[in-house]
Design a protein around this motif. Structure first.
Motif, PDB file in Angstrom:
ATOM      1  N   LEU A   1      24.666 168.907   4.690  1.00 16.48           N
ATOM      2  CA  LEU A   1      23.324 168.413   4.402  1.00 16.48           C
ATOM      3  C   LEU A   1      23.198 167.989   2.943  1.00 16.48           C
ATOM      4  O   LEU A   1      22.617 166.942   2.637  1.00 16.48           O
ATOM      5  CB  LEU A   1      22.301 169.498   4.733  1.00 16.48           C
ATOM      6  N   GLY A   2      23.749 168.803   2.038  1.00 19.37           N
ATOM      7  CA  GLY A   2      23.699 168.426   0.631  1.00 19.37           C
ATOM      8  C   GLY A   2      24.440 167.131   0.349  1.00 19.37           C
ATOM      9  O   GLY A   2      23.952 166.273  -0.409  1.00 19.37           O
ATOM     10  N   GLY A   3      25.619 166.959   0.943  1.00 13.66           N
ATOM     11  CA  GLY A   3      26.352 165.709   0.746  1.00 13.66           C
ATOM     12  C   GLY A   3      25.637 164.516   1.326  1.00 13.66           C
ATOM     13  O   GLY A   3      25.600 163.430   0.716  1.00 13.66           O
ATOM     14  N   LEU A   4      25.041 164.683   2.497  1.00 13.44           N
ATOM     15  CA  LEU A   4      24.326 163.573   3.129  1.00 13.44           C
ATOM     16  C   LEU A   4      23.095 163.179   2.328  1.00 13.44           C
ATOM     17  O   LEU A   4      22.817 161.981   2.136  1.00 13.44           O
ATOM     18  CB  LEU A   4      23.931 163.963   4.550  1.00 13.44           C
ATOM     19  N   VAL A   5      22.360 164.166   1.826  1.00 13.48           N
ATOM     20  CA  VAL A   5      21.187 163.860   1.005  1.00 13.48           C
ATOM     21  C   VAL A   5      21.615 163.158  -0.286  1.00 13.48           C
ATOM     22  O   VAL A   5      20.952 162.219  -0.753  1.00 13.48           O
ATOM     23  CB  VAL A   5      20.404 165.154   0.704  1.00 13.48           C
ATOM     24  N   GLY A   6      22.738 163.592  -0.865  1.00 15.13           N
ATOM     25  CA  GLY A   6      23.223 162.921  -2.071  1.00 15.13           C
ATOM     26  C   GLY A   6      23.605 161.476  -1.812  1.00 15.13           C
ATOM     27  O   GLY A   6      23.318 160.592  -2.630  1.00 15.13           O
ATOM     28  N   LEU A   7      24.237 161.197  -0.668  1.00 15.28           N
ATOM     29  CA  LEU A   7      24.588 159.818  -0.339  1.00 15.28           C
ATOM     30  C   LEU A   7      23.354 158.948  -0.148  1.00 15.28           C
ATOM     31  O   LEU A   7      23.284 157.814  -0.627  1.00 15.28           O
ATOM     32  CB  LEU A   7      25.444 159.793   0.925  1.00 15.28           C
ATOM     33  N   VAL A   8      22.364 159.479   0.556  1.00 14.42           N
ATOM     34  CA  VAL A   8      21.154 158.704   0.814  1.00 14.42           C
ATOM     35  C   VAL A   8      20.366 158.473  -0.476  1.00 14.42           C
ATOM     36  O   VAL A   8      19.761 157.418  -0.676  1.00 14.42           O
ATOM     37  CB  VAL A   8      20.290 159.419   1.875  1.00 14.42           C
ATOM     38  N   ALA A   9      20.409 159.456  -1.383  1.00 14.03           N
ATOM     39  CA  ALA A   9      19.619 159.349  -2.606  1.00 14.03           C
ATOM     40  C   ALA A   9      20.098 158.231  -3.514  1.00 14.03           C
ATOM     41  O   ALA A   9      19.288 157.628  -4.242  1.00 14.03           O
ATOM     42  CB  ALA A   9      19.653 160.681  -3.357  1.00 14.03           C
ATOM     43  N   VAL A  10      21.394 157.928  -3.501  1.00 12.35           N
ATOM     44  CA  VAL A  10      21.906 156.890  -4.402  1.00 12.35           C
ATOM     45  C   VAL A  10      22.091 155.552  -3.705  1.00 12.35           C
ATOM     46  O   VAL A  10      22.559 154.595  -4.319  1.00 12.35           O
ATOM     47  CB  VAL A  10      23.245 157.330  -5.020  1.00 12.35           C
ATOM     48  N   THR A  11      21.759 155.477  -2.415  1.00 11.13           N
ATOM     49  CA  THR A  11      21.891 154.225  -1.678  1.00 11.13           C
ATOM     50  C   THR A  11      20.607 153.432  -1.809  1.00 11.13           C
ATOM     51  O   THR A  11      19.528 153.934  -1.465  1.00 11.13           O
ATOM     52  CB  THR A  11      22.201 154.480  -0.193  1.00 11.13           C
ATOM     53  N   GLY A  12      20.709 152.220  -2.291  1.00  9.15           N
ATOM     54  CA  GLY A  12      19.520 151.380  -2.450  1.00  9.15           C
ATOM     55  C   GLY A  12      19.074 150.789  -1.141  1.00  9.15           C
ATOM     56  O   GLY A  12      19.896 150.323  -0.340  1.00  9.15           O
TER      57      GLY A  12
ATOM     58  N   THR B   1      23.966 147.777  -3.978  1.00 11.62           N
ATOM     59  CA  THR B   1      24.779 148.622  -4.818  1.00 11.62           C
ATOM     60  C   THR B   1      24.142 149.993  -4.895  1.00 11.62           C
ATOM     61  O   THR B   1      22.993 150.178  -4.460  1.00 11.62           O
ATOM     62  CB  THR B   1      24.932 148.040  -6.229  1.00 11.62           C
ATOM     63  N   PHE B   2      24.895 150.954  -5.382  1.00 16.20           N
ATOM     64  CA  PHE B   2      24.338 152.282  -5.550  1.00 16.20           C
ATOM     65  C   PHE B   2      23.431 152.312  -6.779  1.00 16.20           C
ATOM     66  O   PHE B   2      23.648 151.580  -7.754  1.00 16.20           O
ATOM     67  CB  PHE B   2      25.460 153.320  -5.705  1.00 16.20           C
ATOM     68  N   ARG B   3      22.427 153.162  -6.718  1.00 17.36           N
ATOM     69  CA  ARG B   3      21.516 153.290  -7.832  1.00 17.36           C
ATOM     70  C   ARG B   3      22.219 153.909  -9.038  1.00 17.36           C
ATOM     71  O   ARG B   3      23.220 154.593  -8.900  1.00 17.36           O
ATOM     72  CB  ARG B   3      20.312 154.154  -7.431  1.00 17.36           C
TER      73      ARG B   3
ATOM     74  N   VAL C   1      28.195 159.781  -8.191  1.00 14.80           N
ATOM     75  CA  VAL C   1      27.413 160.702  -7.358  1.00 14.80           C
ATOM     76  C   VAL C   1      27.766 160.515  -5.886  1.00 14.80           C
ATOM     77  O   VAL C   1      27.891 161.492  -5.129  1.00 14.80           O
ATOM     78  CB  VAL C   1      25.910 160.487  -7.602  1.00 14.80           C
ATOM     79  N   ALA C   2      27.941 159.264  -5.466  1.00 17.64           N
ATOM     80  CA  ALA C   2      28.305 159.004  -4.068  1.00 17.64           C
ATOM     81  C   ALA C   2      29.663 159.602  -3.734  1.00 17.64           C
ATOM     82  O   ALA C   2      29.863 160.185  -2.655  1.00 17.64           O
ATOM     83  CB  ALA C   2      28.306 157.502  -3.795  1.00 17.64           C
ATOM     84  N   ALA C   3      30.627 159.485  -4.663  1.00 18.19           N
ATOM     85  CA  ALA C   3      31.950 160.068  -4.423  1.00 18.19           C
ATOM     86  C   ALA C   3      31.865 161.589  -4.344  1.00 18.19           C
ATOM     87  O   ALA C   3      32.471 162.216  -3.455  1.00 18.19           O
ATOM     88  CB  ALA C   3      32.913 159.641  -5.525  1.00 18.19           C
ATOM     89  N   GLY C   4      31.102 162.203  -5.272  1.00 21.73           N
ATOM     90  CA  GLY C   4      30.953 163.653  -5.220  1.00 21.73           C
ATOM     91  C   GLY C   4      30.240 164.117  -3.968  1.00 21.73           C
ATOM     92  O   GLY C   4      30.622 165.135  -3.359  1.00 21.73           O
ATOM     93  N   ALA C   5      29.206 163.381  -3.550  1.00 21.13           N
ATOM     94  CA  ALA C   5      28.483 163.738  -2.323  1.00 21.13           C
ATOM     95  C   ALA C   5      29.387 163.617  -1.099  1.00 21.13           C
ATOM     96  O   ALA C   5      29.291 164.424  -0.166  1.00 21.13           O
ATOM     97  CB  ALA C   5      27.252 162.857  -2.162  1.00 21.13           C
TER      98      ALA C   5
END
Length: 360
Positions: free
Chosen positions: A115-126, A264-266, A274-278
């Motif tokens: 869940l944490g990784g998925l939220v991180g991916l969505v947060a930086v996706t424009g 692009t990512f935010r 952040v996307a790679a870490g997520a």
């Protein structure tokens, strides 16, 4: 409408959508567990379509999708998408309740990591700009490439686990789950293209009726294919395949957006980091979910192996010692009567005259 009211409606509809998807996943998982491991083919598909539980799962998936679309109407994507990730958190206790067991600590840890990784991916996706969509040529190229990728994933060629053991089945299950998420993500991108085509706002030339119909057929094929692939994925369990489906769906949409729509990512380079870490965090969660299965699933073969056990209910009677045989009493001074049974006068322990030679 008041913005606060719209936000509340978006949150409520997102929760309804997550609950619908979770119930559908649990229903599909229960159906996969109850169905025998039939070989792939038309017969298996007909048997699946004949089950009422399958159509309940289809209806729940449709209800979850409609609630998700309605939530996007009242709230922003940055709010609705992370709440949609709650599907995994809701499906774990629901599946455990139906299986009459408890969610293991490893499963909870895996769900939180995912869940944490998925939220991180969505947060930086424009989010995609309004009216921005694929052209017809791009849609056909994406559909063809996705079909080849799905075929490779479903056949197990990319997983490297084609053996028939438990690990091979798990690898095939995660491959089916990845293919299911990709198919659903591509179906969403093509739906956006179809909407733009119907609004006569598609990039390039104005599409003809057969081109619009072709888009509709492709959307139906990828959507139904994603549903069938998820059903095949749930043969290996619920938590790990559901996590992979929820991860690969937005990942496929993000790849299409970055590669073809100019997204692009935010936060620039930091967004990529952040996307790679997520992604690593989410991968860690999936690994934990694959290891945190129900502990009571393993003893099932033991019940079959212990079927012949009734033969051991009657304990074997110990053979009587020679000193305890009738006619050979344990007399003082004669401690070793067992060695006398081979003498000529003691051939039969029941003979009356047997003790006479011994007394002399």
């Amino acid at each position: 409408m008041n913005p606060a009211t719209g936000t509340v409606l978006a949150v409520l509809l997102s929760l309804v959508s997550a609950a619908g998807y979770a119930l559908a996943a649990v229903a599909q998982s229960r159906l996969a567990a109850a169905s025998p491991a039939a070989p792939d083919g038309r017969g298996a598909l007909r048997a699946l379509l004949a089950r009422g539980q399958w159509w309940w799962a289809v209806g729940l998936n449709a209800a979850g999708a409609l609630a998700h679309v309605a939530a996007l109407h009242y709230g922003p994507l940055t709010l609705v998408q992370p709440l949609g990730a709650l599907t995994l958190v809701a499906a774990l206790p629901l599946g455990a309740y139906c299986a009459r067991r408890r969610v293991t600590r490893t499963e909870w840890r895996g769900a939180l990591w995912t869940l944490g990784g998925l939220v991180g991916l969505v947060a930086v996706t424009g989010p995609t700009a309004p009216g921005e969509a694929l052209s017809l040529r791009e849609s056909l190229v994406v559909a063809a490439a996705t079909a080849l990728l799905i075929a490779a994933l479903a056949s197990g060629r990319l997983g490297g686990r084609e053996q028939r053991g438990t690990g091979g089945r798990g690898g095939r299950g995660l491959g089916h789950a990845t293919a299911s998420g990709i198919a659903s993500g591509v179906a969403s991108a093509l739906t956006q293209t179809l909407t733009a085509a119907l609004a006569l706002d598609l990039p390039g030339a104005e599409p003809s009726w057969w081109q619009t119909a072709l888009l509709a057929v492709l959307i139906s094929a990828f959507a139904s294919g994603g549903l069938l692939l998820s059903q095949a994925a749930y043969r290996g369990g619920l938590a790990a395949p559901l996590a992979v489906v929820n991860l690969s769906n937005p990942a496929a949409a993000a790849v299409i957006g970055v590669a073809l729509l100019g997204e692009t990512f935010r936060a620039g380079a930091w967004g990529w980091l952040v996307a790679a870490g997520a992604s690593l965090v989410a991968a860690r969660g999936v690994v934990l979910l694959t290891k945190g299965g129900p502990p009571e699933a393993a003893p099932a073969p033991v019940a079959v192996a212990s079927a012949p056990a009734p033969a051991a209910e009657a304990p074997p009677m110990p053979a009587p010692r020679p000193a305890e045989r009738p006619g050979l009493p344990d007399l003082p001074g004669l401690p070793d009567l067992a060695g006398l049974r081979d003498l000529p006068g003691l051939a039969s322990p029941d003979a009356e005259a047997a003790p006479a030679p011994i007394a002399g």
